[in-house]
Structure formats: C-alpha cells, structure tokens
Design a protein around this motif. Structure first.
Motif, PDB file in Angstrom:
ATOM      1  N   UNK A 177      -7.209  -2.050   4.510  1.00  0.00           N
ATOM      2  CA  UNK A 177      -7.003  -2.349   3.109  1.00  0.00           C
ATOM      3  C   UNK A 177      -7.064  -3.594   2.557  1.00  0.00           C
ATOM      4  N   UNK A 178      -6.632  -4.622   3.277  1.00  0.00           N
ATOM      5  CA  UNK A 178      -6.963  -6.061   3.110  1.00  0.00           C
ATOM      6  C   UNK A 178      -8.341  -6.267   3.154  1.00  0.00           C
ATOM      7  N   UNK A 179      -9.152  -6.163   4.077  1.00  0.00           N
ATOM      8  CA  UNK A 179     -10.411  -6.229   4.217  1.00  0.00           C
ATOM      9  C   UNK A 179     -11.157  -5.673   3.139  1.00  0.00           C
ATOM     10  N   UNK A 180     -10.909  -4.519   2.569  1.00  0.00           N
ATOM     11  CA  UNK A 180     -11.646  -3.522   1.705  1.00  0.00           C
ATOM     12  C   UNK A 180     -11.518  -3.689   0.570  1.00  0.00           C
ATOM     13  N   UNK A 181     -10.243  -4.016  -0.075  1.00  0.00           N
ATOM     14  CA  UNK A 181      -9.678  -4.217  -1.287  1.00  0.00           C
ATOM     15  C   UNK A 181      -9.124  -5.669  -1.738  1.00  0.00           C
ATOM     16  N   UNK A 182      -9.399  -5.877  -3.156  1.00  0.00           N
ATOM     17  CA  UNK A 182      -8.764  -6.886  -3.586  1.00  0.00           C
ATOM     18  C   UNK A 182      -7.193  -6.574  -3.851  1.00  0.00           C
ATOM     19  N   UNK A 183      -6.268  -7.434  -4.073  1.00  0.00           N
ATOM     20  CA  UNK A 183      -5.073  -7.111  -4.277  1.00  0.00           C
ATOM     21  C   UNK A 183      -4.837  -6.461  -5.597  1.00  0.00           C
ATOM     22  N   UNK A 184      -6.005  -6.785  -6.528  1.00  0.00           N
ATOM     23  CA  UNK A 184      -5.712  -6.099  -7.963  1.00  0.00           C
ATOM     24  C   UNK A 184      -6.067  -4.691  -7.701  1.00  0.00           C
ATOM     25  N   UNK A 185      -7.062  -4.453  -6.836  1.00  0.00           N
ATOM     26  CA  UNK A 185      -7.412  -2.900  -6.489  1.00  0.00           C
ATOM     27  C   UNK A 185      -6.047  -2.255  -5.678  1.00  0.00           C
ATOM     28  N   UNK A 186      -5.371  -3.015  -4.875  1.00  0.00           N
ATOM     29  CA  UNK A 186      -4.388  -2.458  -4.135  1.00  0.00           C
ATOM     30  C   UNK A 186      -3.235  -2.090  -5.144  1.00  0.00           C
ATOM     31  N   UNK A 187      -2.913  -3.192  -5.973  1.00  0.00           N
ATOM     32  CA  UNK A 187      -1.850  -2.942  -6.965  1.00  0.00           C
ATOM     33  C   UNK A 187      -2.182  -1.851  -7.994  1.00  0.00           C
ATOM     34  N   UNK A 188      -3.529  -1.469  -8.253  1.00  0.00           N
ATOM     35  CA  UNK A 188      -3.909  -0.260  -9.140  1.00  0.00           C
ATOM     36  C   UNK A 188      -3.458   0.972  -8.342  1.00  0.00           C
ATOM     37  N   UNK A 189      -4.026   1.070  -7.185  1.00  0.00           N
ATOM     38  CA  UNK A 189      -3.440   2.163  -6.320  1.00  0.00           C
ATOM     39  C   UNK A 189      -2.114   2.338  -6.392  1.00  0.00           C
ATOM     40  N   UNK A 190      -1.108   1.358  -6.147  1.00  0.00           N
ATOM     41  CA  UNK A 190       0.289   1.455  -6.633  1.00  0.00           C
ATOM     42  C   UNK A 190       0.556   2.103  -7.722  1.00  0.00           C
ATOM     43  N   UNK A 191      -0.087   1.482  -8.893  1.00  0.00           N
ATOM     44  CA  UNK A 191       0.189   2.088 -10.227  1.00  0.00           C
ATOM     45  C   UNK A 191      -0.131   3.671 -10.431  1.00  0.00           C
ATOM     46  N   UNK A 192      -1.378   3.997  -9.833  1.00  0.00           N
ATOM     47  CA  UNK A 192      -1.798   5.209 -10.030  1.00  0.00           C
ATOM     48  C   UNK A 192      -0.548   6.038  -9.280  1.00  0.00           C
ATOM     49  N   UNK A 193      -0.007   5.830  -7.983  1.00  0.00           N
ATOM     50  CA  UNK A 193       0.963   6.518  -7.330  1.00  0.00           C
ATOM     51  C   UNK A 193       2.253   6.772  -8.433  1.00  0.00           C
ATOM     52  N   UNK A 194       2.561   5.728  -8.773  1.00  0.00           N
ATOM     53  CA  UNK A 194       3.914   5.795  -9.503  1.00  0.00           C
ATOM     54  C   UNK A 194       3.571   6.380 -11.097  1.00  0.00           C
ATOM     55  N   UNK A 195       2.119   6.267 -11.514  1.00  0.00           N
ATOM     56  CA  UNK A 195       2.014   7.168 -12.518  1.00  0.00           C
ATOM     57  C   UNK A 195       1.844   8.727 -12.392  1.00  0.00           C
ATOM     58  N   UNK A 196       1.588   9.215 -11.058  1.00  0.00           N
ATOM     59  CA  UNK A 196       1.527  10.536 -10.864  1.00  0.00           C
ATOM     60  C   UNK A 196       2.800  11.171 -10.604  1.00  0.00           C
ATOM     61  N   UNK A 197       3.782  10.303 -10.542  1.00  0.00           N
ATOM     62  CA  UNK A 197       5.351  10.971 -10.346  1.00  0.00           C
ATOM     63  C   UNK A 197       6.102  10.893 -11.772  1.00  0.00           C
ATOM     64  N   UNK A 198       7.006  12.416 -11.736  1.00  0.00           N
ATOM     65  CA  UNK A 198       7.939  12.305 -12.899  1.00  0.00           C
ATOM     66  C   UNK A 198       8.806  10.915 -12.768  1.00  0.00           C
ATOM     67  N   UNK A 199       9.578  10.642 -13.969  1.00  0.00           N
ATOM     68  CA  UNK A 199      10.619   9.646 -14.024  1.00  0.00           C
ATOM     69  C   UNK A 199      11.674  10.077 -12.927  1.00  0.00           C
ATOM     70  N   UNK A 200      12.058  11.233 -12.661  1.00  0.00           N
ATOM     71  CA  UNK A 200      13.108  11.694 -11.674  1.00  0.00           C
ATOM     72  C   UNK A 200      12.697  11.138 -10.458  1.00  0.00           C
ATOM     73  N   UNK A 201      11.471  11.591 -10.013  1.00  0.00           N
ATOM     74  CA  UNK A 201      10.896  11.132  -8.728  1.00  0.00           C
ATOM     75  C   UNK A 201      10.879   9.714  -8.501  1.00  0.00           C
ATOM     76  N   UNK A 202      10.333   9.013  -9.671  1.00  0.00           N
ATOM     77  CA  UNK A 202      10.296   7.557  -9.331  1.00  0.00           C
ATOM     78  C   UNK A 202      11.872   6.816  -9.322  1.00  0.00           C
ATOM     79  N   UNK A 203      12.614   7.551  -9.894  1.00  0.00           N
ATOM     80  CA  UNK A 203      13.971   7.011  -9.619  1.00  0.00           C
ATOM     81  C   UNK A 203      14.452   7.266  -8.277  1.00  0.00           C
TER      82      UNK A 203
END
Ligand code: FE2
Length: 235
Positions: A150-176
């Motif tokens: 992942x570090x070789x293939x993506x920038x940190x901005x891209x990795x952060x965007x992946x994390x944001x997509x995962x967070x956005x895919x979950x309900x508030x209850x699941x994030x909690x």
C-alpha cells in the motif's frame, strides 16, 4: 492454509499513514478479551452464558464487517494498480468459514440439554482460540506484506481517502461500535490523534456523542482524564 511460524520483517512506519494500525489494535484487544471471557464463562448459568454469547455475536459482526471493508475498499484498488492480495483474500475466506463455525458452536451452547452445556462451551472456547490465532497471524501479514504494498502504491492522501470511504460506508451506530473497540486499545498519543481528527472532521454534536457514548465508557477514569487534557476538553 500452510503454517510456517514466521515473523515477517516489521518495517518502520517512516511517518506514513497507518491504515491498519488503529482498527487492528481494536480487533486484537477485543479478540483477546473475548477469548478470556469464553474461557471463564459459567455456561451452566443461563444469564451469564447469554451475555457472553451476545458479546461474541457483536464481536463476530464487527470482525465480519472489517473483513468486508478490506475486501471492498483495499484489495480491489490494490489489484488494479498491480498489487497482489491472494494470500489475504484466502485468509478472509478462511475467516468467513470460521465465523460460521463459531456461530454454529454458539447455537449449540444455547440448544444443547443442560447437561451438555459445559462441553459445548469448551468447544466454543477452543474454536474461538484457533480462529483468533489465525486472525493474529493474518493481521500481521496485512501490517507487514500488504501495508508495504500500500505504501509503495498509494500516497498517504489516497490511503486516508480509503479510510474515509470505509467510515462513510458505515452507519453511525457501527462507527460508534468500532470506536468502542479501538479507543481503549490505543496508546494515549494515538487516542488524541484519532479524536482530534474526528473533532476537525465531524459536527460538534457528533464529536460529543462519540466522547460520551464510545470513549468515556471504554476508558478508565485516569485514561479518560489524560485524553481530555490532551484534547483540552472542557470538564
Ligand atoms: Fe484482513
């Protein structure tokens, strides 16, 4: 799965974004806590058994969600850029089979005649221990082999965007629920960093709800006041 007990070299973070770090710490702590609980539960006491099985099912639901998050948001994009995920894909398939087997053993604790409950609880405990051993080895693979790709293939901005997509895919209850796993498993600097970025990115009422319903109940008083000081929370 073939088993060679080996520790893949652990590379320095070198300041890179640690996509797996926080959630894997949370899953390791929750898995270890769950294992100890399944080992010490009095399966002949119906309320105690029901409460342990309910905690187990919450854990399995979050572990399954985590595997799906990685499949849907990490493995595909890594393959598209020429990375390989065969090993971790197979491990995820093994996990899904293990989740079904553990659920079946949990059901048998509930349905077996009273005289068989202790034996059914022992099977559940041993099966969960074997699953957890594989999951620990699997997360090590991800945090060494897959993370290096992942570090070789993506920038940190891209990795952060992946994390944001995962967070956005979950309900508030699941994030909690994930926050409740992760926060007590982290060290004080990591807790302050995660919650600092939640505060920056989320409305104040969401941040306050996370503090009151996920963070405060999952920390000791001392750990919470350390965090409050780092975040300069009003008392
Ligand atoms: Fe994984």
């Amino acid at each position: 799965m073939t088993h060679h007990l080996s520790l893949t070299d652990i590379a320095d973070l070198n300041g890179r974004f640690d996509l797996y770090g926080g959630v894997h710490k949370g899953l390791r702590k929750a898995g270890c806590d769950m294992l100890c609980r399944l080992g010490s539960t009095d399966y002949e006491n119906p309320e105690e058994a029901a409460s342990a099985l309910s905690a187990l099912r919450t854990f399995l639901m979050l572990a399954a969600a985590h595997v799906a998050h990685e499949d849907d948001n990490i493995h595909g994009v890594l393959q598209q850029r020429g990375g390989t995920t065969d090993t971790v894909d197979h491990q995820h398939d093994d996990h899904r089979r293990a989740f079904d087997q553990i659920e079946a053993l949990a059901c048998s604790v509930e349905t077996v005649s009273p005289i068989g409950r202790r034996a059914a609880g022992r099977k559940l405990y041993l099966a969960f221990a074997a699953y957890l051993a594989e999951d620990l080895a699997h997360m090590h693979e991800e945090e060494t082999e897959t993370a290096a790709q992942l570090w070789k293939t993506f920038t940190d901005e891209e990795l952060l965007a992946i994390e944001m997509r995962i967070v956005a895919s979950m309900s508030p209850e699941k994030n909690m629920a994930f926050m409740r796993l992760m926060i007590p498993a982290m060290n004080p600097v990591e807790r302050a960093a995660v919650l600092g970025s939640v505060r920056t990115g989320a409305p104040p009422e969401v941040f306050n709800a996370i503090i009151e319903f996920a963070v405060r109940p999952s920390l000791s008083e001392k750990a919470f006041s350390d965090l409050a000081a780092r975040l300069k929370l009003a008392a």
